[in-house]
Design a protein around this motif. Structure first.
Motif, PDB file in Angstrom:
ATOM      1  N   ASN A  14       0.848  -1.184   0.000  1.00 37.25           N
ATOM      2  CA  ASN A  14       0.000   0.000   0.000  1.00 37.25           C
ATOM      3  C   ASN A  14       0.890   1.242   0.000  1.00 37.25           C
ATOM      4  O   ASN A  14       1.696   1.416   0.908  1.00 37.25           O
ATOM      5  CB  ASN A  14      -0.914  -0.001   1.225  1.00 37.25           C
ATOM      6  N   PRO A  15       0.786   2.118  -1.010  1.00 38.11           N
ATOM      7  CA  PRO A  15       1.651   3.300  -1.057  1.00 38.11           C
ATOM      8  C   PRO A  15       1.392   4.292   0.056  1.00 38.11           C
ATOM      9  O   PRO A  15       2.170   5.229   0.246  1.00 38.11           O
ATOM     10  CB  PRO A  15       1.334   3.912  -2.430  1.00 38.11           C
ATOM     11  N   ASP A  16       0.319   4.101   0.820  1.00 40.64           N
ATOM     12  CA  ASP A  16       0.049   4.970   1.978  1.00 40.64           C
ATOM     13  C   ASP A  16       0.732   4.474   3.245  1.00 40.64           C
ATOM     14  O   ASP A  16       0.859   5.224   4.209  1.00 40.64           O
ATOM     15  CB  ASP A  16      -1.461   5.057   2.237  1.00 40.64           C
ATOM     16  N   THR A  17       1.158   3.213   3.255  1.00 39.04           N
ATOM     17  CA  THR A  17       1.680   2.647   4.502  1.00 39.04           C
ATOM     18  C   THR A  17       3.098   2.097   4.384  1.00 39.04           C
ATOM     19  O   THR A  17       3.647   1.642   5.388  1.00 39.04           O
ATOM     20  CB  THR A  17       0.757   1.517   5.009  1.00 39.04           C
ATOM     21  N   VAL A  18       3.708   2.106   3.184  1.00 39.05           N
ATOM     22  CA  VAL A  18       5.093   1.630   3.080  1.00 39.05           C
ATOM     23  C   VAL A  18       6.006   2.569   3.863  1.00 39.05           C
ATOM     24  O   VAL A  18       5.730   3.764   3.985  1.00 39.05           O
ATOM     25  CB  VAL A  18       5.564   1.523   1.615  1.00 39.05           C
ATOM     26  N   SER A  19       7.084   2.030   4.397  1.00 33.65           N
ATOM     27  CA  SER A  19       7.990   2.847   5.196  1.00 33.65           C
ATOM     28  C   SER A  19       8.872   3.748   4.344  1.00 33.65           C
ATOM     29  O   SER A  19       9.317   4.798   4.794  1.00 33.65           O
ATOM     30  CB  SER A  19       8.866   1.959   6.088  1.00 33.65           C
ATOM     31  N   GLU A  20       9.126   3.352   3.104  1.00 30.64           N
ATOM     32  CA  GLU A  20       9.890   4.197   2.192  1.00 30.64           C
ATOM     33  C   GLU A  20       9.467   3.909   0.752  1.00 30.64           C
ATOM     34  O   GLU A  20       9.017   2.809   0.424  1.00 30.64           O
ATOM     35  CB  GLU A  20      11.390   3.960   2.362  1.00 30.64           C
ATOM     36  N   ALA A  21       9.627   4.924  -0.096  1.00 24.32           N
ATOM     37  CA  ALA A  21       9.160   4.818  -1.479  1.00 24.32           C
ATOM     38  C   ALA A  21       9.854   3.694  -2.240  1.00 24.32           C
ATOM     39  O   ALA A  21       9.257   3.079  -3.129  1.00 24.32           O
ATOM     40  CB  ALA A  21       9.385   6.147  -2.197  1.00 24.32           C
ATOM     41  N   GLN A  22      11.101   3.388  -1.903  1.00 23.37           N
ATOM     42  CA  GLN A  22      11.863   2.358  -2.617  1.00 23.37           C
ATOM     43  C   GLN A  22      11.190   0.995  -2.562  1.00 23.37           C
ATOM     44  O   GLN A  22      11.406   0.162  -3.438  1.00 23.37           O
ATOM     45  CB  GLN A  22      13.285   2.257  -2.058  1.00 23.37           C
ATOM     46  N   GLN A  23      10.373   0.765  -1.551  1.00 22.12           N
ATOM     47  CA  GLN A  23       9.682  -0.516  -1.450  1.00 22.12           C
ATOM     48  C   GLN A  23       8.751  -0.753  -2.640  1.00 22.12           C
ATOM     49  O   GLN A  23       8.496  -1.890  -3.024  1.00 22.12           O
ATOM     50  CB  GLN A  23       8.874  -0.585  -0.150  1.00 22.12           C
TER      51      GLN A  23
END
Length: 200
Positions: free
Chosen positions: A85-94
């Motif tokens: 989920n792009p709202d809950t990932v810890s960093e964009a690289q994920q």
């Protein structure tokens, strides 16, 4: 040399200046059936795949059927069983691990198959980092030309809420070198599927 020094030097060496052209007399292209034109341009000019669904159909099933090999699906859209989920990932690289990213488009443009994508997720990298991109667009949100699209964007603050970013996307990322070798996925998704949502 600073940026300001460069700009000042350009101004000192500018001999003639010209007013912006008058666009009030411009007659942008219009279509009797913008949706039909958008369908055609999406699969030809833009090089994307086009799927259609009716309101209320199972979006997740359509995505899974289109990409049966996908292991990581990233999205924050309702109705998509995402693994990221792009709202809950810890960093964009994920989000670079995503086989498929599923996002919402708000305006489709018939003249060039561009789709306006407002940032509706915390990490906008989803729009560019996934291997394959699925854009969900309502058929009744298609306009004839970019002038109409920009007029809609300018008239609604919602297109920059909750984040002050948006972009147009048209088909997969592609670039060619001087020898004409065309490469897909150089800057963003290798492939794009547009899911057009029709009213029942």
């Amino acid at each position: 040399m600073s940026k300001q020094q460069i700009l000042d030097a350009l101004r000192r060496h500018t001999r003639e200046t010209y007013d912006m052209p008058d666009l009030s007399t411009l007659n942008p292209i219009t279509y009797a059936d913008p949706v039909a034109e958008f369908r055609q341009k999406t699969t030809t000019t833009a090089g994307a795949r086009l799927l259609e669904m009716q309101e209320g159909d199972d979006l997740d099933a359509i995505v899974r059927q289109a990409y049966p090999e996908a292991k990581v699906v990233a999205s924050n859209l309702p109705g998509v069983a995402a693994t990221l989920n792009p709202d809950t990932v810890s960093e964009a690289q994920q989000l670079a691990r995503a086989d498929v990213g599923v996002i919402r488009g708000d305006i489709g443009v018939a003249e060039n198959a561009c789709i306006w994508i407002p940032q509706t997720m915390r990490e906008r990298a989803l729009c560019f980092a996934s291997e394959q991109l699925v854009i969900v667009l309502r058929a009744d949100a298609i306009v004839s030309n970019m002038h109409e699209a920009y007029a809609r964007i300018a008239s609604s603050a919602d297109y920059f809420h909750p984040y002050p970013f948006g972009t147009f996307i048209s088909g997969p990322s592609k670039t060619a070198d001087i020898e004409g070798a065309l490469v897909y996925g150089a800057q963003a998704a290798r492939g794009v599927t547009v899911v057009l949502v029709n009213k029942k």
